[in-house]
Write an enzyme that holds these catalytic residues in place. Structure first.
Site, PDB file in Angstrom:
ATOM      1  N   GLY A  12     -13.928 -10.977 -87.322  1.00  0.00           N
ATOM      2  CA  GLY A  12     -13.746 -12.149 -86.464  1.00  0.00           C
ATOM      3  C   GLY A  12     -14.628 -13.299 -86.913  1.00  0.00           C
ATOM      4  O   GLY A  12     -14.664 -13.650 -88.082  1.00  0.00           O
ATOM      5  N   ILE A  41     -20.213  -6.184 -83.820  1.00  0.00           N
ATOM      6  CA  ILE A  41     -20.759  -7.190 -84.727  1.00  0.00           C
ATOM      7  C   ILE A  41     -20.798  -8.521 -84.013  1.00  0.00           C
ATOM      8  O   ILE A  41     -19.775  -9.046 -83.599  1.00  0.00           O
ATOM      9  CB  ILE A  41     -19.911  -7.294 -85.987  1.00  0.00           C
ATOM     10  CG1 ILE A  41     -19.805  -5.912 -86.552  1.00  0.00           C
ATOM     11  CG2 ILE A  41     -20.477  -8.341 -86.929  1.00  0.00           C
ATOM     12  CD1 ILE A  41     -20.031  -5.580 -87.872  1.00  0.00           C
ATOM     13  N   VAL A  46     -26.747 -20.219 -83.331  1.00  0.00           N
ATOM     14  CA  VAL A  46     -27.908 -21.106 -83.294  1.00  0.00           C
ATOM     15  C   VAL A  46     -27.538 -22.555 -83.594  1.00  0.00           C
ATOM     16  O   VAL A  46     -28.389 -23.431 -83.525  1.00  0.00           O
ATOM     17  CB  VAL A  46     -28.980 -20.645 -84.307  1.00  0.00           C
ATOM     18  CG1 VAL A  46     -29.525 -19.298 -83.899  1.00  0.00           C
ATOM     19  CG2 VAL A  46     -28.430 -20.585 -85.716  1.00  0.00           C
ATOM     20  N   LYS A  77     -21.308 -35.467 -85.909  1.00  0.00           N
ATOM     21  CA  LYS A  77     -22.145 -35.449 -87.103  1.00  0.00           C
ATOM     22  C   LYS A  77     -21.622 -36.500 -88.069  1.00  0.00           C
ATOM     23  O   LYS A  77     -20.474 -36.445 -88.491  1.00  0.00           O
ATOM     24  CB  LYS A  77     -22.106 -34.058 -87.750  1.00  0.00           C
ATOM     25  CG  LYS A  77     -22.851 -33.959 -89.070  1.00  0.00           C
ATOM     26  CD  LYS A  77     -22.682 -32.566 -89.688  1.00  0.00           C
ATOM     27  CE  LYS A  77     -23.318 -32.492 -91.071  1.00  0.00           C
ATOM     28  NZ  LYS A  77     -23.086 -31.183 -91.723  1.00  0.00           N
ATOM     29  N   LEU A 337     -17.950 -15.328 -95.974  1.00  0.00           N
ATOM     30  CA  LEU A 337     -19.119 -14.707 -96.598  1.00  0.00           C
ATOM     31  C   LEU A 337     -18.764 -13.534 -97.503  1.00  0.00           C
ATOM     32  O   LEU A 337     -19.511 -13.220 -98.426  1.00  0.00           O
ATOM     33  CB  LEU A 337     -20.094 -14.239 -95.513  1.00  0.00           C
ATOM     34  CG  LEU A 337     -20.642 -15.327 -94.582  1.00  0.00           C
ATOM     35  CD1 LEU A 337     -21.569 -14.709 -93.541  1.00  0.00           C
ATOM     36  CD2 LEU A 337     -21.367 -16.415 -95.360  1.00  0.00           C
ATOM     37  N   THR A 348     -21.424 -26.139 -96.645  1.00  0.00           N
ATOM     38  CA  THR A 348     -20.367 -25.704 -97.544  1.00  0.00           C
ATOM     39  C   THR A 348     -19.705 -24.408 -97.092  1.00  0.00           C
ATOM     40  O   THR A 348     -18.599 -24.096 -97.544  1.00  0.00           O
ATOM     41  CB  THR A 348     -20.909 -25.530 -98.972  1.00  0.00           C
ATOM     42  OG1 THR A 348     -21.967 -24.560 -98.965  1.00  0.00           O
ATOM     43  CG2 THR A 348     -21.440 -26.847 -99.512  1.00  0.00           C
ATOM     44  N   GLY A 349     -20.359 -23.634 -96.217  1.00  0.00           N
ATOM     45  CA  GLY A 349     -19.754 -22.390 -95.750  1.00  0.00           C
ATOM     46  C   GLY A 349     -18.420 -22.624 -95.068  1.00  0.00           C
ATOM     47  O   GLY A 349     -17.407 -21.997 -95.395  1.00  0.00           O
TER      48      GLY A 349
END
Length: 510
Positions: A12, A41, A46, A77, A337, A348-349
């Site tokens: 997820g 998981i 944050v 942003k 990931l 960039t993730g």
């Protein structure tokens, strides 16, 4: 009539739910989408940032912008401010900072203003971003990039968001369900391979064997399918990007009306940098560092010093900077990931998740071999990762800081050859759109300009000054940008004021 194809997304979080929702929206029921999520998981909430591409992605998914901002605790942003990257604070307290805004530099039909800025006196000219875009002053003044009522995902200035990653995943999950994604909760207990090395099925504790035509690995750093089951090699870039750990936490504001920045603040320290992301009700703060240059205890001290107290709980996040060059193997493709991670800088993730899922949607065949697009996908995604390595390294290698971490980053041996070649060319001309291949890039040539000239890189155009005769016209344009900046700062609402208005019930829809 052939049976409808099926795709199983394993995992997820942002990667899994964005993938599932995007594919469901793209294929409109022609392919069955199932997401398998482990209930054990969790997601680190944050605070995270995105790049402006996220607006097109959310709009494609059919998610209302006002709803997204409320549900994901999101804020606007407009770029990233880099503090202390050029040099450490001086004994007199002097500090250096520059902004990498999302708005492109102002261009005219007659050409670019960049050469005219480069030919101005270094001691008297304004900072690059301030000279060529109105966004610098707007963001520094903590104004929003738009007003209420200007329309979903639209506004006078380019922007992205800060958001709570856990709450974003919930928004994407809800939209995926509306789009027909089947959600299964259960632990992945095994992966069975067919004789040709492809995945025959995945096994779960709650649902037994699950079969699909394509399996999307969104299992994070564990890489259960692409790594553990299929053994796709991981290419480390730790010899070029040194940071490999982060300490992350969330802290409340000291008062409800505390100023709300509309950019990520990235502050350099002796062995890396800290991020500071302003969400609606709290700040997400993290210390990114190289374990070869700083211990966990020293990083904790840096984080405490930045925050100013120790009333918080921080989580250590280790990572290996790198990626798999083969992220599509047989009938399995990695997103997020599981395919790779470089570091938190420049968000960039999320950008790479968006790029991967868009390519999967466009390239996946409606019939025939499921791995037909694998070679092309792998070339494109590996090229994108390699170019992002160059862009991230650019931030570090131009620093004049004297700590070992920064000296090591300035060592030519640690700079990718492609970036070294470009830096040599950029000493005599500014970055150009012809330096980059669009389908392999996440960042445009002007993103490189903002970093280069924010870090006081010198491009010498003096011998070609006669090639730029329109000095008077350029000065008028610089003056217009200054005037527009002042007017926009007056006209646009305060960032916190707009977020508060949205959360109280105002709509961004036109």
């Amino acid at each position: 009539m052939p049976d409808k194809r099926g795709i199983i997304v394993v995992g997820g979080g942002t990667a899994g739910w964005l993938t599932a929702a995007y594919l469901a929206r793209f294929f409109e029921g022609r392919i069955a989408i199932t997401l398998l999520e482990s209930p054990e998981i969790g997601i680190i909430g944050v605070g995270e940032g995105a790049f402006p591409t996220i607006r097109s992605t959310l709009q494609f998914l059919g998610i209302d912008e006002t709803h997204f901002i409320r549900a994901a605790s999101a804020t606007f942003k407009q770029g990233i401010r880099f503090d202390d990257w050029l040099h450490a604070p001086g004994p007199d307290g002097a500090r250096h900072h520059y902004l990498h805004p999302f708005e492109a530099p102002f261009y005219t039909e007659g050409g670019s203003l960049v050469p005219y800025w480069l030919l101005q006196g270094e001691a008297t000219r304004p900072p690059f971003a301030e000279a060529v875009t109105i966004q610098n002053r707007v963001a520094e003044a903590r104004r929003a990039p738009k007003k209420a009522g200007e329309g979903d995902y639209a506004g006078p200035l380019n922007y992205a968001y800060h958001f709570d990653a856990r709450r974003l995943a919930e928004v994407l999950e809800a939209r995926a369900a509306e789009l027909g994604v089947r959600h299964l909760r259960g632990l992945l207990t095994g992966v069975e391979l067919a004789e040709d090395g492809s995945i025959a099925c995945v096994r779960t504790d709650a649902h037994g064997a699950l079969e699909a035509d394509l399996y999307v690995d969104c299992s994070g750093f564990r890489a259960e399918l692409i790594g553990k089951a299929l053994g796709s090699p991981f290419k480390s870039v730790k010899h070029q990007l040194f940071t490999d750990r982060a300490l992350a936490c969330k802290i409340p504001y000291d008062r409800p009306d505390a100023p709300l920045e509309s950019f990520t603040v990235a502050t350099a320290h002796a062995a890396g940098w800290t991020w500071d992301i302003g969400l609606e009700g709290a700040r997400g703060i993290g210390c990114v560092y190289s374990s070869a240059h700083m211990s966990d205890e020293e990083a904790a001290e840096v984080l405490r010093g930045y925050i100013g107290h120790d009333d918080y709980k921080a989580r250590i996040i280790p990572f290996e900077p790198g990626y798999r060059e083969a992220q599509w193997v047989k009938n399995c493709v990695a997103v997020g990931l599981s395919g790779g991670f470089l570091e938190p800088l420049e968000s960039t993730g999320v950008v790479l998740i968006e790029a991967a899922v868009a390519m999967i949607a466009e390239l996946y065949p409606h019939n025939g071999p499921a791995d037909a697009p694998a070679a092309r996908f792998n070339r494109l995604i590996a090229g994108r990762y390699a170019n992002i390595v160059n862009f991230l390294k650019l931030h570090y290698c131009l620093s004049r800081r004297q700590e070992p971490f920064w000296r090591d980053n300035a060592d030519p041996a640690s700079i990718p050859e492609a970036l070294r070649e470009l830096l040599d060319q950029w000493r005599w001309r500014p970055p150009s759109r012809f330096d980059f291949l669009l389908d392999l890039e996440s960042f445009a040539f002007f993103n490189y300009q903002y970093v280069l000239y924010g870090m006081e890189f010198r491009t010498d155009l003096a011998s070609g000054r006669g090639d730029f005769p329109n000095v008077a016209a350029a000065e008028k344009l610089f003056a217009r940008i200054r005037a527009f900046s002042e007017q926009a700062t007056k006209d646009l609402p305060g960032h916190r004021a707009l977020i508060r208005e949205i959360n109280a019930g105002a709509s961004l829809g036109a």
